[in-house]
Scaffold this motif. Structure first.
Motif, mmCIF file in Angstrom:
data_model
loop_
_atom_site.group_PDB
_atom_site.id
_atom_site.type_symbol
_atom_site.label_atom_id
_atom_site.label_comp_id
_atom_site.label_asym_id
_atom_site.label_seq_id
_atom_site.Cartn_x
_atom_site.Cartn_y
_atom_site.Cartn_z
ATOM 1 N N GLU A 207 0.832 -1.209 0.000
ATOM 2 C CA GLU A 207 0.000 0.000 0.000
ATOM 3 C C GLU A 207 0.860 1.251 0.000
ATOM 4 O O GLU A 207 0.537 2.241 -0.661
ATOM 5 C CB GLU A 207 -0.910 0.016 1.230
ATOM 6 C CG GLU A 207 -2.071 -0.954 1.178
ATOM 7 C CD GLU A 207 -3.020 -0.734 2.350
ATOM 8 O OE1 GLU A 207 -3.324 0.436 2.638
ATOM 9 O OE2 GLU A 207 -3.443 -1.725 2.965
ATOM 10 N N GLY A 210 2.067 1.761 -3.404
ATOM 11 C CA GLY A 210 0.973 2.171 -4.267
ATOM 12 C C GLY A 210 0.698 1.244 -5.428
ATOM 13 O O GLY A 210 -0.319 1.403 -6.110
ATOM 14 N N TYR A 226 -2.819 1.574 -7.677
ATOM 15 C CA TYR A 226 -3.635 2.443 -6.822
ATOM 16 C C TYR A 226 -4.961 2.774 -7.496
ATOM 17 O O TYR A 226 -5.011 3.161 -8.662
ATOM 18 C CB TYR A 226 -2.855 3.722 -6.551
ATOM 19 C CG TYR A 226 -3.584 4.789 -5.766
ATOM 20 C CD1 TYR A 226 -3.482 4.839 -4.380
ATOM 21 C CD2 TYR A 226 -4.350 5.755 -6.407
ATOM 22 C CE1 TYR A 226 -4.143 5.824 -3.655
ATOM 23 C CE2 TYR A 226 -5.010 6.745 -5.686
ATOM 24 C CZ TYR A 226 -4.897 6.772 -4.321
ATOM 25 O OH TYR A 226 -5.548 7.750 -3.610
ATOM 26 N N GLN A 229 -8.182 6.014 -2.041
ATOM 27 C CA GLN A 229 -7.778 6.014 -0.638
ATOM 28 C C GLN A 229 -8.985 6.392 0.202
ATOM 29 O O GLN A 229 -9.896 7.080 -0.271
ATOM 30 C CB GLN A 229 -6.610 7.003 -0.458
ATOM 31 C CG GLN A 229 -5.924 6.978 0.888
ATOM 32 C CD GLN A 229 -6.371 8.107 1.795
ATOM 33 O OE1 GLN A 229 -7.210 8.914 1.430
ATOM 34 N NE2 GLN A 229 -5.820 8.152 2.996
ATOM 35 N N ILE A 279 -5.472 1.929 1.377
ATOM 36 C CA ILE A 279 -5.385 2.052 -0.077
ATOM 37 C C ILE A 279 -6.197 0.941 -0.740
ATOM 38 O O ILE A 279 -6.108 -0.230 -0.364
ATOM 39 C CB ILE A 279 -3.922 1.981 -0.551
ATOM 40 C CG1 ILE A 279 -3.092 3.082 0.103
ATOM 41 C CG2 ILE A 279 -3.842 2.077 -2.079
ATOM 42 C CD1 ILE A 279 -3.590 4.485 -0.184
#
Length: 328
Positions: A207, A210, A226, A229, A279
């Motif tokens: 996380e 990313g 990603y 969030q 994330i």
């Protein structure tokens, strides 16, 4: 770069007032002196990787102005990059140099971790979630802290608006689930799982990066990146562990933190949950991982930059104290 040394002032005639000595320029750029791109020690390999990365970035760069440039400024270079065959000559002739800020910067490394995972739930494995559809972003009033307890509370209608992520509960906008709530099953049963990670510590550090790769028992690999969030601020657990004396000399590296978390699984889980940020990921099917422009980054050919100083997508030459990061 070298800056010409100012000549000493010529002694004036006795009746004249002395002329002030010229003020030396602050740096080479303000003096009008700076090395051209052709004089920089750029290797053929660096130039080729940088040109490949520049071509990938151009479509996004041309439609996304930022604080330090407008799209039209980059069109000539992007048009030329499509058919350029001599990468070093391209950068030498299509660009000029400019010192970024005061010429100093912090440079960090990025890597794409690979962790063990499963496509199906397994004992001890933890879910990797995609972006939930009830996570929304909206403008909410954020009032300054009230200093005088006897003063009337501020009117939310008069407070400045800020974007915040959260969810709607009975018509009220509330913060989204934090890490502890998600770990304890707040999203379970909604079909949001992309896969399941074998090691919660490895997922936690994925996380932070990313993006990464999931390697399944059959040897196949899924790349994830990603997706969003949860809206809670990020808290670095390394600083917390150091403040509490949990890490000894030489343990403050990522490897030292991971080792401690594995050795103390229950305490480690609690510490990781103090980072309330969480994330969410999505599967990446093309080349990746993706950078801030939404296009794939190029190994040893892409750099993260602050758009307040450097336009995203612009070539950057680094000369820092670690030669591994030097170059274009």
């Amino acid at each position: 770069a070298c800056v010409p040394k100012p000549k000493p002032p010529v002694a004036p005639p006795p009746a004249a007032q002395p002329s002030p000595a010229p003020t030396p320029p602050a740096n080479a750029v303000s003096a009008g002196l700076r090395p051209g791109p052709a004089s920089l020690p750029i290797t053929d390999g660096q130039a080729a990787r940088a040109l490949s990365a520049f071509r990938i970035s151009c479509p996004s760069l041309l439609r996304r102005p930022d604080a330090s440039g407008i799209a039209a400024d980059w069109r000539p270079a992007c048009d030329r990059a499509r058919s350029e065959t001599d990468a070093r000559q391209f950068f030498a002739s299509a660009f000029e140099t400019a010192e970024v800020g005061e010429g100093t910067a912090m440079v960090t490394g990025y890597y794409e971790p690979e962790i063990a995972a499963s496509r199906e739930p397994m004992p001890g494995y933890v879910p990797i979630y995609r972006l939930p559809d009830d996570l929304v972003e909206q403008q909410v009033p954020v009032c300054p802290p009230q200093v005088d307890p006897l003063a009337p509370p501020p009117d939310p209608a008069a407070c400045p608006l800020q974007k915040q992520r959260g969810r709607s509960v009975d018509g009220q906008f509330v913060p989204y689930f934090d890490r502890a709530e998600i770990d304890n099953g707040a999203l379970a049963g909604r079909g949001l799982e992309i896969a399941w990670a074998a090691d919660p510590v490895a997922l936690f550090f994925l996380e932070i990066q990313g993006s990464g790769r999931l390697r399944f028992p059959d040897g196949s690999v899924m790349r994830i990146g990603y997706a969003g969030q949860n809206g809670w601020p990020y808290t670095g657990i390394g600083a917390l562990m150091k403040q509490r004396g949990l890490l000894g000399p030489g343990q403050t590296s990522m490897q030292g933190i991971i080792a401690w978390l594995h050795e103390h699984p229950e305490d480690g889980k609690a510490i990781m949950q103090e980072n309330r940020s969480y994330i969410f990921f999505r599967e990446l099917t093309g080349p990746g991982p993706l950078g801030a422009l939404g296009v794939p980054v190029t190994a040893r050919g892409t750099v993260a930059a602050d758009p307040n100083f450097t336009p995203l997508g612009a070539p950057v030459f680094l000369d820092v104290d670690n030669a591994d990061a030097d170059g274009l």
